[in-house]
Design a protein around this motif. Sequence first.
Motif, mmCIF file in Angstrom:
data_model
loop_
_atom_site.group_PDB
_atom_site.id
_atom_site.type_symbol
_atom_site.label_atom_id
_atom_site.label_comp_id
_atom_site.label_asym_id
_atom_site.label_seq_id
_atom_site.Cartn_x
_atom_site.Cartn_y
_atom_site.Cartn_z
ATOM 1 N N LEU A 126 1.074 -1.521 0.213
ATOM 2 C CA LEU A 126 0.309 -0.245 0.062
ATOM 3 C C LEU A 126 0.607 1.044 -0.078
ATOM 4 O O LEU A 126 0.598 2.177 -1.103
ATOM 5 N N ALA A 127 1.861 1.405 0.887
ATOM 6 C CA ALA A 127 2.812 2.588 1.149
ATOM 7 C C ALA A 127 3.343 2.762 -0.435
ATOM 8 O O ALA A 127 3.515 3.566 -0.812
ATOM 9 N N LYS A 128 3.362 1.218 -1.319
ATOM 10 C CA LYS A 128 4.182 1.474 -2.496
ATOM 11 C C LYS A 128 3.151 2.598 -3.606
ATOM 12 O O LYS A 128 3.528 3.426 -4.173
ATOM 13 N N ILE A 129 2.561 1.917 -3.420
ATOM 14 C CA ILE A 129 1.003 1.727 -4.665
ATOM 15 C C ILE A 129 0.759 3.596 -4.426
ATOM 16 O O ILE A 129 1.440 4.730 -5.100
ATOM 17 N N THR A 130 0.705 4.425 -2.910
ATOM 18 C CA THR A 130 0.545 5.366 -2.208
ATOM 19 C C THR A 130 1.300 6.997 -2.761
ATOM 20 O O THR A 130 1.334 7.454 -2.629
ATOM 21 N N ASP A 131 2.965 6.072 -2.643
ATOM 22 C CA ASP A 131 3.951 6.983 -3.223
ATOM 23 C C ASP A 131 4.018 6.614 -4.569
ATOM 24 O O ASP A 131 4.263 7.526 -5.540
ATOM 25 N N GLY A 132 3.515 6.177 -4.914
ATOM 26 C CA GLY A 132 3.186 6.198 -7.141
ATOM 27 C C GLY A 132 2.860 7.203 -6.774
ATOM 28 O O GLY A 132 2.682 8.125 -7.752
ATOM 29 N N LEU A 133 1.376 6.856 -6.627
ATOM 30 C CA LEU A 133 0.009 8.466 -7.019
ATOM 31 C C LEU A 133 1.000 9.361 -6.797
ATOM 32 O O LEU A 133 0.535 10.400 -7.544
ATOM 33 N N GLN A 134 1.905 9.790 -5.499
ATOM 34 C CA GLN A 134 1.520 10.754 -5.190
ATOM 35 C C GLN A 134 3.154 12.032 -5.874
ATOM 36 O O GLN A 134 3.144 12.700 -6.031
ATOM 37 N N SER A 135 4.615 10.342 -6.344
ATOM 38 C CA SER A 135 4.761 11.006 -7.910
ATOM 39 C C SER A 135 3.976 11.306 -9.001
ATOM 40 O O SER A 135 5.067 12.068 -9.385
ATOM 41 N N GLY A 136 3.255 10.633 -9.832
ATOM 42 C CA GLY A 136 2.404 11.119 -10.497
ATOM 43 C C GLY A 136 1.489 12.445 -10.617
ATOM 44 O O GLY A 136 1.576 12.400 -11.190
ATOM 45 N N ALA A 137 1.071 12.251 -8.966
ATOM 46 C CA ALA A 137 0.264 13.392 -9.189
ATOM 47 C C ALA A 137 1.312 14.961 -9.100
ATOM 48 O O ALA A 137 0.750 16.294 -9.785
ATOM 49 N N GLU A 138 2.543 15.070 -8.236
ATOM 50 C CA GLU A 138 3.223 16.236 -8.492
ATOM 51 C C GLU A 138 4.278 16.659 -9.927
ATOM 52 O O GLU A 138 3.935 17.327 -10.277
ATOM 53 N N LEU A 139 4.441 14.891 -10.353
ATOM 54 C CA LEU A 139 4.515 15.080 -12.123
ATOM 55 C C LEU A 139 3.517 15.811 -12.934
ATOM 56 O O LEU A 139 2.964 17.271 -14.022
ATOM 57 N N ILE A 140 2.066 15.637 -12.648
ATOM 58 C CA ILE A 140 0.907 16.637 -14.006
ATOM 59 C C ILE A 140 1.066 18.244 -12.722
ATOM 60 O O ILE A 140 0.692 19.079 -13.700
#
Length: 64
Positions: A13-27
């Motif tokens: 779950l932590a890995k998934i949320t880290d990926g979502l956070q990275s994607g959101a920051e990029l957008i």
Amino acid sequence: MLDILPLPKVKALAKITDGLQSGAELIVKEKRDALEKGDEAVQRLVSNGKDIMSVLCKLNFNLP
């Protein structure tokens, strides 16, 4: 914080949320860069700058 827990599902779950956070920051970064370049750059993105992200970014950049 979640990295120290030994539970595999929590780590996943932590890995998934880290990926979502990275994607959101990029957008957000792409939108910010486009807004700084001007309206033409924003229009090349989704919905000619009328998507919710563009509207919110414009409002946020105009705050004092």
